[in-house]
Design an enzyme around this catalytic site. Structure first.
Site, PDB file in Angstrom:
ATOM      1  N   LYS A   1       0.744  -1.313   0.032  1.00  0.00           N
ATOM      2  CA  LYS A   1       0.030   0.037  -0.020  1.00  0.00           C
ATOM      3  C   LYS A   1       0.858   1.410   0.086  1.00  0.00           C
ATOM      4  O   LYS A   1       0.638   2.574  -0.525  1.00  0.00           O
ATOM      5  CB  LYS A   1      -0.888   0.015   1.148  1.00  0.00           C
ATOM      6  CG  LYS A   1      -1.624   1.264   1.352  1.00  0.00           C
ATOM      7  CD  LYS A   1      -2.822   1.317   2.467  1.00  0.00           C
ATOM      8  CE  LYS A   1      -3.771   2.329   2.619  1.00  0.00           C
ATOM      9  NZ  LYS A   1      -4.610   2.288   3.403  1.00  0.00           N
TER      10      LYS A   1
ATOM     11  N   HIS B   1      -1.455 -34.341 -32.621  1.00  0.00           N
ATOM     12  CA  HIS B   1      -2.629 -33.347 -32.751  1.00  0.00           C
ATOM     13  C   HIS B   1      -3.643 -33.764 -31.595  1.00  0.00           C
ATOM     14  O   HIS B   1      -4.850 -33.658 -31.892  1.00  0.00           O
ATOM     15  CB  HIS B   1      -3.260 -32.900 -34.035  1.00  0.00           C
ATOM     16  CG  HIS B   1      -2.154 -32.461 -35.054  1.00  0.00           C
ATOM     17  ND1 HIS B   1      -1.476 -31.245 -34.612  1.00  0.00           N
ATOM     18  CD2 HIS B   1      -1.687 -33.025 -36.201  1.00  0.00           C
ATOM     19  CE1 HIS B   1      -0.644 -31.271 -35.509  1.00  0.00           C
ATOM     20  NE2 HIS B   1      -0.768 -32.011 -36.696  1.00  0.00           N
TER      21      HIS B   1
ATOM     22  N   ASN C   1     -16.226 -37.606 -33.462  1.00  0.00           N
ATOM     23  CA  ASN C   1     -16.672 -38.769 -33.170  1.00  0.00           C
ATOM     24  C   ASN C   1     -15.604 -40.007 -33.189  1.00  0.00           C
ATOM     25  O   ASN C   1     -14.803 -39.697 -34.111  1.00  0.00           O
ATOM     26  CB  ASN C   1     -17.804 -39.420 -34.233  1.00  0.00           C
ATOM     27  CG  ASN C   1     -19.023 -38.465 -33.793  1.00  0.00           C
ATOM     28  OD1 ASN C   1     -19.667 -38.559 -32.596  1.00  0.00           O
ATOM     29  ND2 ASN C   1     -19.905 -38.153 -34.732  1.00  0.00           N
TER      30      ASN C   1
ATOM     31  N   ARG D   1     -20.616 -43.190 -21.854  1.00  0.00           N
ATOM     32  CA  ARG D   1     -20.174 -42.394 -22.899  1.00  0.00           C
ATOM     33  C   ARG D   1     -18.595 -41.381 -22.820  1.00  0.00           C
ATOM     34  O   ARG D   1     -18.551 -41.033 -21.680  1.00  0.00           O
ATOM     35  CB  ARG D   1     -21.328 -41.353 -23.247  1.00  0.00           C
ATOM     36  CG  ARG D   1     -20.913 -40.766 -24.744  1.00  0.00           C
ATOM     37  CD  ARG D   1     -21.884 -39.531 -24.909  1.00  0.00           C
ATOM     38  NE  ARG D   1     -22.016 -38.557 -24.243  1.00  0.00           N
ATOM     39  CZ  ARG D   1     -22.680 -37.460 -24.497  1.00  0.00           C
ATOM     40  NH1 ARG D   1     -23.902 -37.590 -24.979  1.00  0.00           N
ATOM     41  NH2 ARG D   1     -22.482 -36.379 -23.731  1.00  0.00           N
TER      42      ARG D   1
END
Length: 522
Positions: free
Chosen positions: A138, A288, A426, A518
């Site tokens: 400060k 990648h 996918n 999933r």
């Protein structure tokens, strides 16, 4: 401008402390210190004044109170150009303090220790340190606040070259860093304490580092490790930040090679994540962020050779991740291929000697860390989700076809499922037991992924199994898989056309199992 005449030093991390203090003392700076810091400086032969001598009050309450005193904070906070401030400190015999050298209790490391007790966590909440840091920051125009050993040399050099003074720009930079330090420190404390529950007077810290719910406020605190040459592309700026706890890819130790790029680090994470799926020796070759070859083996050398067989063309210029120390035999094989980087728990001396001939090859040692949460930026905010770490065993599978998988097919299916999880959606993956064969990644159509995975395969697809990261919306994907010679399929199930898909598998003589889980990866 008055020079630095008096400094308080009170640090947890004592690296570089003695040399810095010697340079301050050589400039005539009076050194004031506390506890272990004072002991370290005295053992190095430096003259140090105890904080209790400055305040006229002893340390008390097991060290909880030592710097919380007007003679400390008055000495720091008074504005030297304010006449009333100067008269007030003189009236109370408060000496100016021109520099504060403080780094804080290692709260994050304490909270992260296995089996840490609640009392230990609380006692490692620093009070006096942050208070001095904030006071000095400060009043930065008059006081220099030093919170990092990394700044010692530059500060000492500036003092030596400018008559014991620091420029306003330097003090402002230090103040900015100081407030960032206390903000990160308080954030770490708040985040840890939010995950501690209390019931019947007892504090449960079982999950202190494994939050089971998303808090109302998301606090993120990381320190810059280094700037990167550029981001995903040369026109993008980038940097790596880490949590400083020594684990995970962001804290990996680079042993050799060119500086890591943004894309290297992203691919290293992908390679490391996949390698950690397995307990047996495994090698993952990433291009990648997709695994162009993954295999297990009795040895790391065998695993690497089998992984490379999947797609040696795509492996060129890729990144390798393994879950075992790299020895000479594995290094000899890996060195035959041009790769950007290799991530491993360690590299033995013989392996390092072999890789040393490839000066640009980046070798990174990583201590395992699987993050609890995954974050993704969106405009105006951030998405947060649990990391996809759900394990799967044979007992979790539901055989839905007339023919159940053979024992060999079942092993291959479980292997394929682990790898498919790390393929961009996918995703369709063809595999044998312990070896990926064909990878269909990132297609907008699942049936296209099934075609591409087989078309890219170098090894024979006939006799493989296939894994799909999500359900088949139509039977055509199953037909393509069967046409290419695969004999069994693992998939989540859950399509409105599951019955048609199962009937197609039965007609084609395939075995099919549902996981009920999933693994989309966007």
């Amino acid at each position: 401008m008055a020079g630095i005449q008096r400094a308080i030093l009170s640090v947890t991390d004592k690296s570089g402390l003695v040399d810095f203090a010697r340079r301050l003392a050589a400039l005539g700076v009076e050194l004031i210190s506390t506890g272990g810091t004072a002991r370290t400086l005295r053992e190095a032969g430096l003259t140090v004044r105890d904080i209790s001598d400055l305040t006229g009050f002893p340390e008390m309450l097991d060290g909880r109170v030592k710097t919380l005193h007007p003679k400390v904070h008055g000495g720091i906070l008074h504005i030297r150009s304010n006449k009333e401030h100067v008269e007030a400190v003189r009236a109370h015999d408060i000496a100016p303090i021109d520099m504060v050298v403080v780094n804080l209790y290692a709260f994050e490391k304490t909270a992260a220790k296995p089996g840490v007790h609640f009392e230990e966590i609380i006692e490692n909440i620093d009070i006096g340190g942050p208070s001095m840091v904030r006071s000095a920051a400060k009043n930065f125009q008059d006081v220099a606040i030093v919170t990092s050993p990394a700044d010692y040399d530059a500060i000492a050099s500036e003092l030596e070259n400018s008559g014991n003074t620091l420029s306003l720009a330097t003090k402002w930079r230090l103040a900015q860093k100081a407030f960032a330090t206390t903000a990160a420190y308080d954030s770490a404390i708040a985040s840890a304490l939010e995950r501690i529950t209390v019931a019947d007077g007892n504090f449960d810290i079982t999950h202190v580092n494994e939050p089971d719910q998303f808090n109302e406020t998301l606090r993120l605190s990381f320190q810059k490790a280094f700037d990167l040459r550029y981001g995903e592309n040369p026109h993008q700026k980038a940097a790596l930040y880490n949590d400083g706890l020594g684990r995970g890819v962001a804290n990996g130790k680079q042993l050799q090679g060119k500086e890591l790029s943004y894309n290297n680090i992203v691919d290293l994470q992908a390679a490391w994540d996949l390698a950690q799926e397995f307990t047996e020796p495994v090698c993952a070759i990433i291009k990648h962020t997709n695994p162009c070859g993954t295999a297990t083996g009795a040895t790391l050398t065998e695993a690497y050779k089998r992984a490379l067989e999947c797609d040696p063309v795509s492996a060129f210029g890729g990144v390798i991740g393994v879950n075992r120390p790299v020895d000479a035999a594995a290094a000899e094989e890996m060195a035959k291929l041009f790769v950007e980087a290799i991530a491993a728990p360690s590299f033995d001396a013989d392996a390092l000697a072999i890789f040393g001939k490839k000066k640009n090859l980046r070798l990174v040692e990583i201590a395992d860390l699987q993050p609890k949460w995954v974050l993704k930026n969106v405009s105006g905010g951030v998405l947060v989700q649990d990391n996809d770490m759900r394990p799967l065993t044979e007992a979790d599978l539901k055989v839905v076809t007339k023919r159940a998988p053979t024992a060999e097919e079942m092993r291959a299916l479980l292997f394929a499922w682990k790898v498919c999880k790390h393929v961009k959606s996918n995703a369709i993956l063809y595999a044998r037991d312990g070896q990926s064969v064909g990878v269909g990644a990132g297609q907008m159509s699942r049936v296209d992924s099934a075609r591409i995975g087989a078309e890219k395969a170098v090894l024979p697809v006939k006799g493989t199994v296939a894994a799909s990261d999500a359900f088949f919306p139509f039977p055509d994907g199953v037909e393509v898989i069967a046409k290419n010679g695969a004999t069994a399929i693992i998939q989540p199930g859950g399509s409105v056309r599951d019955n048609e898909v199962i009937e197609t598998a039965d007609r084609l003589g395939l075995a099919m199992v549902f996981t009920g889980v999933r693994h989309f990866r966007h």
